[in-house]
Every structure is written in structure tokens, then in C-alpha cells.
Scaffold this active site. Structure first.
Site, mmCIF file in Angstrom:
data_model
loop_
_atom_site.group_PDB
_atom_site.id
_atom_site.type_symbol
_atom_site.label_atom_id
_atom_site.label_comp_id
_atom_site.label_asym_id
_atom_site.label_seq_id
_atom_site.Cartn_x
_atom_site.Cartn_y
_atom_site.Cartn_z
ATOM 1 N N PHE A 149 0.806 -1.229 0.000
ATOM 2 C CA PHE A 149 0.000 0.000 0.000
ATOM 3 C C PHE A 149 0.831 1.266 0.000
ATOM 4 O O PHE A 149 0.339 2.344 -0.315
ATOM 5 C CB PHE A 149 -0.938 0.018 1.222
ATOM 6 C CG PHE A 149 -0.248 0.398 2.508
ATOM 7 C CD1 PHE A 149 0.026 1.733 2.804
ATOM 8 C CD2 PHE A 149 0.161 -0.568 3.421
ATOM 9 C CE1 PHE A 149 0.680 2.088 3.978
ATOM 10 C CE2 PHE A 149 0.817 -0.223 4.591
ATOM 11 C CZ PHE A 149 1.078 1.120 4.868
ATOM 12 N N GLU A 176 -5.025 -3.837 -2.075
ATOM 13 C CA GLU A 176 -6.465 -3.529 -2.023
ATOM 14 C C GLU A 176 -6.750 -2.256 -1.218
ATOM 15 O O GLU A 176 -7.842 -1.711 -1.273
ATOM 16 C CB GLU A 176 -7.253 -4.724 -1.465
ATOM 17 C CG GLU A 176 -6.953 -5.109 -0.024
ATOM 18 C CD GLU A 176 -5.758 -6.057 0.110
ATOM 19 O OE1 GLU A 176 -4.746 -5.881 -0.609
ATOM 20 O OE2 GLU A 176 -5.838 -6.973 0.954
ATOM 21 N N SER A 226 5.024 -7.069 3.440
ATOM 22 C CA SER A 226 5.558 -7.399 4.767
ATOM 23 C C SER A 226 6.315 -8.729 4.711
ATOM 24 O O SER A 226 6.090 -9.559 3.825
ATOM 25 C CB SER A 226 4.411 -7.495 5.768
ATOM 26 O OG SER A 226 3.526 -8.524 5.363
ATOM 27 N N CYS A 281 9.771 1.427 3.451
ATOM 28 C CA CYS A 281 10.645 0.330 3.854
ATOM 29 C C CYS A 281 12.067 0.829 4.068
ATOM 30 O O CYS A 281 12.896 0.121 4.596
ATOM 31 C CB CYS A 281 10.621 -0.772 2.816
ATOM 32 S SG CYS A 281 11.268 -0.215 1.246
ATOM 33 N N GLU A 375 9.026 -4.293 13.167
ATOM 34 C CA GLU A 375 8.739 -3.190 12.248
ATOM 35 C C GLU A 375 7.487 -2.458 12.742
ATOM 36 O O GLU A 375 6.432 -3.071 12.883
ATOM 37 C CB GLU A 375 8.505 -3.726 10.836
ATOM 38 C CG GLU A 375 8.245 -2.619 9.835
ATOM 39 C CD GLU A 375 8.085 -3.116 8.407
ATOM 40 O OE1 GLU A 375 7.472 -4.178 8.203
ATOM 41 O OE2 GLU A 375 8.577 -2.425 7.496
HETATM 42 P P1 NAD Z 1 1.264 -6.685 3.055
HETATM 43 O O1 NAD Z 1 2.258 -7.774 3.164
HETATM 44 O O2 NAD Z 1 0.147 -6.648 4.021
HETATM 45 O O3 NAD Z 1 0.575 -6.707 1.603
HETATM 46 C C1 NAD Z 1 1.349 -6.785 0.422
HETATM 47 C C2 NAD Z 1 0.533 -7.480 -0.647
HETATM 48 O O4 NAD Z 1 0.230 -8.805 -0.208
HETATM 49 C C3 NAD Z 1 -0.794 -6.792 -0.946
HETATM 50 O O5 NAD Z 1 -0.991 -6.763 -2.332
HETATM 51 C C4 NAD Z 1 -1.814 -7.679 -0.247
HETATM 52 O O6 NAD Z 1 -3.041 -7.712 -0.916
HETATM 53 C C5 NAD Z 1 -1.168 -9.046 -0.270
HETATM 54 N N1 NAD Z 1 -1.545 -9.864 0.883
HETATM 55 C C6 NAD Z 1 -1.883 -9.442 2.126
HETATM 56 N N2 NAD Z 1 -2.141 -10.497 2.922
HETATM 57 C C7 NAD Z 1 -1.965 -11.603 2.177
HETATM 58 C C8 NAD Z 1 -2.068 -13.009 2.443
HETATM 59 N N3 NAD Z 1 -2.411 -13.461 3.632
HETATM 60 N N4 NAD Z 1 -1.775 -13.863 1.440
HETATM 61 C C9 NAD Z 1 -1.425 -13.425 0.224
HETATM 62 N N5 NAD Z 1 -1.320 -12.104 -0.077
HETATM 63 C C10 NAD Z 1 -1.571 -11.206 0.876
HETATM 64 O O7 NAD Z 1 2.086 -5.316 3.074
HETATM 65 P P2 NAD Z 1 1.518 -3.838 3.150
HETATM 66 O O8 NAD Z 1 0.995 -3.611 4.526
HETATM 67 O O9 NAD Z 1 0.656 -3.545 1.989
HETATM 68 O O10 NAD Z 1 2.855 -3.002 2.940
HETATM 69 C C11 NAD Z 1 3.716 -2.645 3.986
HETATM 70 C C12 NAD Z 1 4.865 -3.602 4.104
HETATM 71 O O11 NAD Z 1 5.578 -3.656 2.886
HETATM 72 C C13 NAD Z 1 5.879 -3.194 5.153
HETATM 73 O O12 NAD Z 1 6.280 -4.332 5.853
HETATM 74 C C14 NAD Z 1 7.023 -2.624 4.337
HETATM 75 O O13 NAD Z 1 8.285 -2.679 4.949
HETATM 76 C C15 NAD Z 1 6.973 -3.504 3.144
HETATM 77 N N6 NAD Z 1 7.638 -2.906 2.005
HETATM 78 C C16 NAD Z 1 8.858 -3.399 1.683
HETATM 79 C C17 NAD Z 1 9.561 -2.851 0.636
HETATM 80 C C18 NAD Z 1 10.919 -3.364 0.286
HETATM 81 O O14 NAD Z 1 11.489 -2.899 -0.665
HETATM 82 N N7 NAD Z 1 11.478 -4.303 1.009
HETATM 83 C C19 NAD Z 1 9.003 -1.794 -0.092
HETATM 84 C C20 NAD Z 1 7.744 -1.334 0.253
HETATM 85 C C21 NAD Z 1 7.065 -1.899 1.309
#
Ligand code: NAD
Length: 484
Positions: A149, A176, A226, A281, A375
Site C-alpha cells: 500500500f 487492495e 511485509s 521500507c 517493524e
Molecule cells: P502486506 O504484506 O500486508 O501486503 C502486500 C501485498 O500482499 C498486498 O498486495 C496484499 O493484498 C497481499 N496480501 C496481504 N495479505 C496476504 C495473504 N495473507 N496472502 C497473500 N497475499 C496477501 O504489506 P503492506 O501492509 O501492503 O505493505 C507494507 C509492508 O511492505 C511493510 O512491511 C514494508 O516494509 C513492506 N515494504 C517493503 C519494501 C521493500 O522494498 N522491502 C518496499 C515497500 C514496502
């Protein structure tokens, strides 16, 4: 609702399907602005079918011709920056200047893709008289990207331009929580001349992500999110014998030495921990204050206190995220840490229902505290005290993450020591957000990245292509050897 329900973009058109849907919120106002469909196996399959139809013609086009789309698309991003930034700001909450920076970075990612014909060339050598070996790069086929997101526009562009310019057909699964930007990306790519089926958007949550991991005709997946979900996606995708690069969460340490430039260090630290409301991140999460650094802490606290929520810092993404972040601050305080800048109780006039938290700085944090280890993903900086640089590095090294680390110092020797010994994929010296700019690749280590290689820059060429090794002999007069 300000916007109609978001639609999938499949085979060159926005699809209307009766699907269960979730509300999409404006985090600054706390109001519903749209709804996002929760796609399943059928919608994904329709996108894969369209991608497979588009792939032969797209992949057969010379790369020099393919990248022409991205020259035009980059111009479109620049022309539409105000509108794209406003949309990002509305769905994600970040302030407009941060949203604009996101679009500028997306344009830079396209600029790199435009240079791929100069970089992703093959190799050729006459290996023995008359016998030539050559390596050419071929696209993988239908590939997918799953986005978080926090950067509704930029993170999808970590994958879209390179994957497509290298000849693949790409399916994006946006978060989403922020599904609106993806529709404009699809429209602008189409306006730039991308044929139907080469780029598609399938919205949804867990169900469609699992369908992507399972679909037999998807060859590779880039994931950003994440650590917990990155691990699940990496395991499921590779278990299905797919190529997968899954970027996870982060806990970035910023080491401040007593000789650091006070103003630069203090202002950079606050910008790093509070930019995008700490939801990056690459955000500074822990400051390791080495020895006599009270003056830097005092100045950072002053700068943080002067920030105006709603103007200088946007809200966090959701009501749940706000509660989680405040929970971390409360727990740290209960365990004896000292909240020296407190953003827990802010309100923004006219936006009373927004999910705002002001910049928060917590001193006297100990390495074993939850706030020092997990985090937080909010505008919160935990300060841990250390006696010397070795102790500071040991604190950084103990984190299971490994996205970024930085050091503030005037000493080249100390800087080099941290660069060598930090257990992170991206290291900065006197830089609060050490994001490598193109053509340098982006990617962390440890629990911040699963899979081989990096997601952007030159690293992405390896990920989005496969090499074919060809050995030929046209010169019969050259005689024979062990090969032929
Ligand atoms: P998230 O892991 O909740 O969601 C990421 C994606 O996974 C979304 O598209 C979501 O729909 C999907 N998703 C969520 N739950 C799922 C499940 N149970 N099974 C399958 N897919 C699922 O992450 P977020 O909250 O959207 O983003 C924040 C996180 O992203 C933070 O931890 C941040 O550090 C990380 N991030 C990392 C980087 C990097 O380069 N390492 C860059 C940006 C964000």
C-alpha cells in the site's frame, strides 16, 4: 463515493464483473472513496489468457521498438504528475510533495527501461576457429507483480517497465488498500501504445495472490510487502516451481556518531523517520546514538515538534495501523522508555476523522524491547544508546531484517567500517534514505528479501529474462575439433 468501484483491466478493457468488494478509504478524512473488487481464480485466469494471446507478438518485437512505449509513457507520467500525485495522496494519505516524488521516481524507472537496449545486449565470442558461442536474453512469458500500500504508483513501477520492455506480459495485483492508481497506470500505458494484454490489473487480496502463485502459466512473480506475506508468497511460488523475488519488511538503523554534522544529521533523521508517515521500507526506525550525541537528539526533537500534521506529515494508512503504532509507543513507555516527542494525540482541523499520528521520538529504548525489534511502520523513531561504533554495529547486526542502514559521521574510517559490517543490502553515509538511484539496483538482505538478485536496475534484467546459449559453426573450412 467520489470514485466508482475500481475495475480490473483485462485484455485492454476495464472489466465489469459482479464480485465481492471492500471499501477504499481516504486516510486523511476517514471516508469511503471507492470500492475494490476481490478477484479470484476466474478473473486471474482471464488475465493470463489475454496475456498469453499478447505474448507472441510482443516478445517478437525488437527491444528497441518495445521501449518506444516507455519513452512515450514517461512523458505521460510527467505531463499528468499533478493528477497522479493527487490520486496517490487521496488513496494513500501521503502529502502531495511526497506523492509527486513517487511519480518522479516512477518516471526515472521508465528512463532506465528505455536504456535497456544498450544494457541488455547479448554476448558473442569465437570460442574456437569457426565456432561461435552467443548468449541472447529471452523473456519468460506471463509474469506478475504484487504490490504493497505504501507506494501505489512507484512500487508497481519497480517491475512494470523492465519486465515489459524485456518482452514479458505483466499482471499487476495492487494493494487492495490503494487500488486507484493502477487504473490510471493502465490507461496511460495504453495511451502510450502498449498493446492489449501486455499489461493488466487484477485487484483483490489473499485469494488472488494465491491464485497467482498457483497458476501454471505464470512464470515469475515479484512481490513487495511485509515479511510474513513475503515468506508465504515466496514459499508458495517456488513450491510451484516459479521464479520469485519477494521483498519484505524492514527495521532500519541509523548510527549517529558524536562527530556528525548536527544540523544535517538531525534534519535527515527526522525526514527519514517521518517521510510518508514512516511508512517506507527505507525509513529510519532506530537511531543508534553513539556516545555524546545529545545535541543531535535535542535538535531532531526540535525539528520533529515543529512539524505540522496534515501539512508536513500525512496520516497512516488505516484506523488499524494507527492503533497498532500507538500500541507500540504505549508498550515502550510502559517498559521504561522515554517519549520525548509525542505524536499520539494529534488532530487536524477539518480532518478530525483522519488517521494522523505526529512524529514520535522515544529515547532510552533498550535492544530487547519490542519496539526495538519489530517493524512499526509509522512515524516513530526509537533511540538506543551505544558507547562506540562497534556496539552500534552489533545492535544493527542483531536485527533479522536487512533492508537499509546508515551512519552519520565525518570520519572516513568509521563510515567504511559501517559500510562493510552493516548487515543490510543498502547502506548510506550521511544519507537518511539510502535508496540506490537507477541504474543501481534496489534490494535488501535477510528477512527483507527472499530470492536471488535485486528488483530494479541491472539486477532486474536477470530476473525478468532467461538466457539462451547458442553455439554455431558456419565455417566448414575451419576443420574439426572435439565439438564437431
Ligand atoms: P502486506 O504484506 O500486508 O501486503 C502486500 C501485498 O500482499 C498486498 O498486495 C496484499 O493484498 C497481499 N496480501 C496481504 N495479505 C496476504 C495473504 N495473507 N496472502 C497473500 N497475499 C496477501 O504489506 P503492506 O501492509 O501492503 O505493505 C507494507 C509492508 O511492505 C511493510 O512491511 C514494508 O516494509 C513492506 N515494504 C517493503 C519494501 C521493500 O522494498 N522491502 C518496499 C515497500 C514496502
Amino acid at each position: 463515493m467520489k470514485y466508482p468501484q475500481v475495475r480490473n483491466y483485462i485484455g485492454g478493457t476495464f472489466a465489469t464483473a459482479e464480485l465481492p468488494a471492500l471499501d477504499v478509504f481516504d486516510p486523511a478524512m476517514g471516508t469511503v472513496i471507492s470500492r475494490v473488487p476481490l478477484s479470484g481464480v476466474a478473473e486471474l485466469h482471464a488475465a493470463v489468457t489475454a496475456a498469453k494471446r499478447a505474448f507472441p507478438a510482443w516478445s517478437a518485437m525488437p527491444i528497441k521498438q518495445r521501449v518506444q512505449v516507455f519513452f512515450r509513457y514517461k512523458r505521460l507520467l510527467e505531463q499528468h504528475i499533478d493528477e497522479l500525485a493527487a490520486l496517490i495522496s487521496e488513496e494513500n494519505g501521503k502529502i502531495v510533495s511526497e506523492a509527486r516524488a513517487e511519480v518522479e521516481k516512477a518516471a526515472e524507472l521508465c528512463e532506465f527501461a528505455c536504456s535497456l537496449p544498450q544494457i541488455a545486449t547479448g554476448e558473442v565470442l569465437e570460442v574456437s576457429r569457426g565456432v561461435e558461442c552467443r548468449i541472447e536474453r529471452f523473456p519468460l512469458g506471463v509474469v506478475a507483480g504484487i504490490a504493497p500500500f505504501n507506494f501505489p504508483n512507484m512500487v508497481p513501477h519497480w517491475s512494470i517497465p523492465n519486465a515489459i520492455a524485456l518482452g514479458n506480459c505483466f499482471i499487476l495485483k495492487p494493494s487492495e488498500l490503494v487500488p486507484l492508481s493502477a487504473g490510471r497506470i493502465a490507461e496511460l500505458l495504453t495511451e502510450a501504445g502498449l498493446p492489449a494484454g501486455v499489461f493488466q490489473v487484477v485487484h483483490g487480496g489473499r485469494e488472488v495472490v494465491e491464485a497467482i502463485c498457483d497458476h501454471p502459466d505464470i512464470s515469475a512473480i515479484s512481490f513487495v510487502g511485509s515479511t510474513k506475506i513475503a515468506k508465504a508468497v515466496y514459499r508458495r511460488a517456488t513450491n510451484n516451481l516459479k521464479r520469485c523475488l519477494a521483498l519484505g519488511g524492514a527495521k532500519n538503523h541509523l548510527i549517529v556518531m558524536p562527530d556528525a554534522d548536527q544540523e544535517m544529521a538531525a534534519s535527515n533523521i527526522v525526514a527519514s523517520m517521518s517521510g510518508c508517515a514512516g511508512q517506507r521500507c527505507m525509513a529510519a526506525s532506530v537511531m543508534v546514538a553513539v556516545s555524546a550525541t545529545d545535541h543531535v537528539i535535542a535538535r531532531a526533537a526540535e525539528i520533529a515538534r515543529a512539524m505540522v500534521p496534515g501539512k508536513d506529515i500525512g496520516p497512516v494508512i488505516s484506523v488499524e495501523a494507527k492503533a497498532r503504532i500507538i500500541g507500540y509507543i504505549n508498550a515502550a513507555e510502559a517498559q521504561g522508555a522515554k517519549v520525548i516527542v509525542d505524536g499520539r494525540h494529534v488532530t487536524v482541523a477539518g480532518k478530525e476523522h483522519g488517521y494522523f499520528i505526529g512524529p514520535t521520538i522515544i529515547d532510552q529504548v533498550r535492544p530487547e524491547m519490542q519496539i526495538a525489534q519489530e517493524e512499526v511502520f509509522g512515524p516513530v523513531l526509537a533511540i538506543i544508546r551505544a558507547d562506540d561504533v562497534d556496539q552500534a554495529i552489533a545492535i544493527e547486526n542483531a536485527s533479522p531484517y536487512g533492508n537499509a542502514a546508515s551512519v552519520y559521521t565525518e570520519s572516513g574510517g568509521v563510515a567504511r567500517k559501517v559500510m562493510e559490517r552493516a548487515n543490510a543490502g543498502m547502506v548510506g553515509v550521511n544519507v537518511g534514505v539510502p535508496v540506490p538511484r537507477e541504474p543501481f539496483s534496489f534490494g535488501g538482505w535477510n528477512d527483507s528479501r527472499f530470492g536471488v538478485g535485486d528488483i530494479t536496475g541491472k539486477g532486474s534484467i536477470e530476473f525478468w529474462t532467461q538466457s539462451k546459449k547458442m553455439t554455431t559453426k558456419w565455417n566448414r573450412e575451419a576443420g574439426t575439433n572435439w565439438m564437431s
